[in-house]
Scaffold this motif. Sequence first.
Motif, short mmCIF file in Angstrom:
data_model
loop_
_atom_site.label_atom_id
_atom_site.label_comp_id
_atom_site.label_asym_id
_atom_site.label_seq_id
_atom_site.Cartn_x
_atom_site.Cartn_y
_atom_site.Cartn_z
N PRO A 65 0.84 -1.22 0.00
CA PRO A 65 0.00 0.00 0.00
C PRO A 65 0.87 1.26 0.00
O PRO A 65 2.06 1.19 0.29
N GLN A 116 3.16 -0.06 4.41
CA GLN A 116 2.94 -0.93 5.54
C GLN A 116 1.93 -1.98 5.13
O GLN A 116 0.98 -1.68 4.40
N ARG A 117 2.13 -3.17 5.64
CA ARG A 117 1.13 -4.20 5.39
C ARG A 117 -0.13 -3.88 6.19
O ARG A 117 -0.09 -3.07 7.12
N VAL A 118 -1.20 -4.50 5.80
CA VAL A 118 -2.48 -4.23 6.47
C VAL A 118 -2.45 -4.76 7.90
O VAL A 118 -1.99 -5.86 8.15
N TRP A 138 -4.60 -6.23 10.15
CA TRP A 138 -5.94 -6.83 10.11
C TRP A 138 -6.68 -6.70 11.43
O TRP A 138 -7.91 -6.60 11.47
N GLU A 139 -5.94 -6.67 12.57
CA GLU A 139 -6.60 -6.51 13.87
C GLU A 139 -7.34 -5.19 13.96
O GLU A 139 -8.32 -5.06 14.66
N ILE A 195 -8.48 -3.44 11.35
CA ILE A 195 -9.06 -3.08 10.06
C ILE A 195 -10.43 -2.42 10.20
O ILE A 195 -10.80 -1.55 9.42
N TYR A 205 -10.08 1.35 10.29
CA TYR A 205 -9.56 2.14 9.17
C TYR A 205 -10.63 3.11 8.70
O TYR A 205 -11.71 2.70 8.29
N LEU A 228 -10.66 4.85 6.11
CA LEU A 228 -10.82 4.58 4.70
C LEU A 228 -12.00 3.65 4.44
O LEU A 228 -12.80 3.86 3.55
N GLY A 229 -12.09 2.63 5.29
CA GLY A 229 -13.13 1.62 5.12
C GLY A 229 -14.52 2.23 5.06
O GLY A 229 -15.34 1.83 4.25
N ILE A 252 -14.71 4.95 1.70
CA ILE A 252 -14.75 4.59 0.29
C ILE A 252 -16.14 4.19 -0.17
O ILE A 252 -16.47 4.30 -1.32
#
Lengths: 279, 261
Positions: free
Chosen positions: B235, B239-241, B243-244, B246, B249, B251-252, B255
């Motif tokens: 991204p 940094q990798r996502v 997930w804990e 998420i 975010y 953004l979630g 969008i």
Amino acid sequence: MDPFDAALDLLRRLPPSSTQQNLNGIIALRPDLEEDLLSSVDVALTSKRCTKTGRDYLCCDYNRDDSSYRSPWSNEFEPPIEAEAAADLIPGGRIRRMEESLNAGVDVYRELYYEGGVSSAYLWALEEGFAGVVLFKKTSSAGGSAGKGGWDSIHVLEVSEAAGKRSAHYKLTSTVILDLGLSSSAVDNLELAGNLTRQTESDLALTHSGSRESDIEQSHVVNIGRMVEDMETRMRNLLQEVYFGKAKDVVGDLRSIQPLSEVGRERDAHRDVISKMGR
Amino acid sequence: MASKGATVSSFVQSAPPGELSNVVEDIKALAPNEVRSLEPAFKKYNEEQYSTVKLPGSSEVVLVSSYNTLNDGRYFDTASQTSFETASNAQSYTLDSSHADTVRSLLKSFSAAATEHFPSSTVGVYPTDSDSSVAILLVANKYSPQNFWNGRWRSSYLLNPTGNSVTGAIKVDVHYYEDGNVRMSTSKKVELSGSSADGIVREIAKAENKFQEELNRAFSTLAEGSFKGLRRQLPVTRQRVEWEKIAGYRLGQDIGGGRSK
């Protein structure tokens, strides 16, 4: 040879850009193989717009019933299916809660890695544990000498929970269909299309305090998300190697731009230097 | 819906380099009754793909094309002055063409030039059907089934002897199939001219070099352009996502939906 194996072997050899057409051809030859082939051959994904939420979702054999597809956003089949079939095919309870949470997660992941495209995740219960599929599709619209492209990834999962739900075993089979091409005056037409499939398995902890079901569900989403992310990153590197490294190398093996007599002379000169150094 | 015969013929037509026998085995397992209808498809495949044949009673390898076919299912070779059925029954063959000298000198130059760029190749030079032009053909194959890849380069040129002009096409096919199926195919039309056999052959080598350089550039264009634009390696944040986290975010939520591109 077993006809089913022959069908898979054939589809692995014939041009991947015509997989759908060849699949239809094989099914016309052998209608008895239809069901097995449709569930084991990956073809480019199509998307539909969910009439209830206005959001796009992806279609595959796993959210299909006849010619209806289930939207992960509304959890409804479009067009609607009979109530009896719906009761069997529409997930509820913990499976649906995990599915919703996984869809929200991969949606963020998709925006971060794909900066567009469409994603969908579908889960269903198994006798022990559950299974699922995570899908991504992105197409790049630029054409001509800049090239066009399409990426479809299909991640199929099988999850079994250990006794006491302290950990779970995840089996992931991932296929990426990557279709690239360009046409220019320099090379009239270049098509690089295909698919690669890889598998991985892993035992991962389910972190939860006590035995709160919602923690376990969240833990599954985290584990699945991370496995899909690892696999896609690995496969992206592999695709890059095969599409741009391997294909180019094979062309170079067929024909050398540099005259072979020069290549031979250089090799001899090089060997000469090495042998003198060794003295 | 295409007939069964047309379906299996299309499988033969699109068989990758070096894998025709595998494709035929698969067809036998799927539709054994259709195999005997494949003869015309094999002939077409052999002539389009410039299949190579060892001349009976000789170590000479020759190619098969629509330019050196004789009407009775035989083919002729100008270098050895032989006609042959695929793999048996060689006979002497006398070239009857007003361009026999051109054929001979082109054959000599083109064979020599081919060894300068192709580690292994088969060439053929033939007067065309109506004797109006001369076909200059080359096929180079490299098969590595133990490493799951095969490749083929084909060059086809037609010389118009009156104007010394040449039109032609280069086609390259590569198949890679280790746990997958990846196919590269490319084609390029070529126009050139030269005043002698040596001159024409030199121009051909130049045009092929240019094509190969352009092809290498096209690989880079796709790698740097379309491919990168499909999925990022990491991204933007590098940094990798997590997930804990998420669900948190922003953004979630921002969008939203309905994006179709």
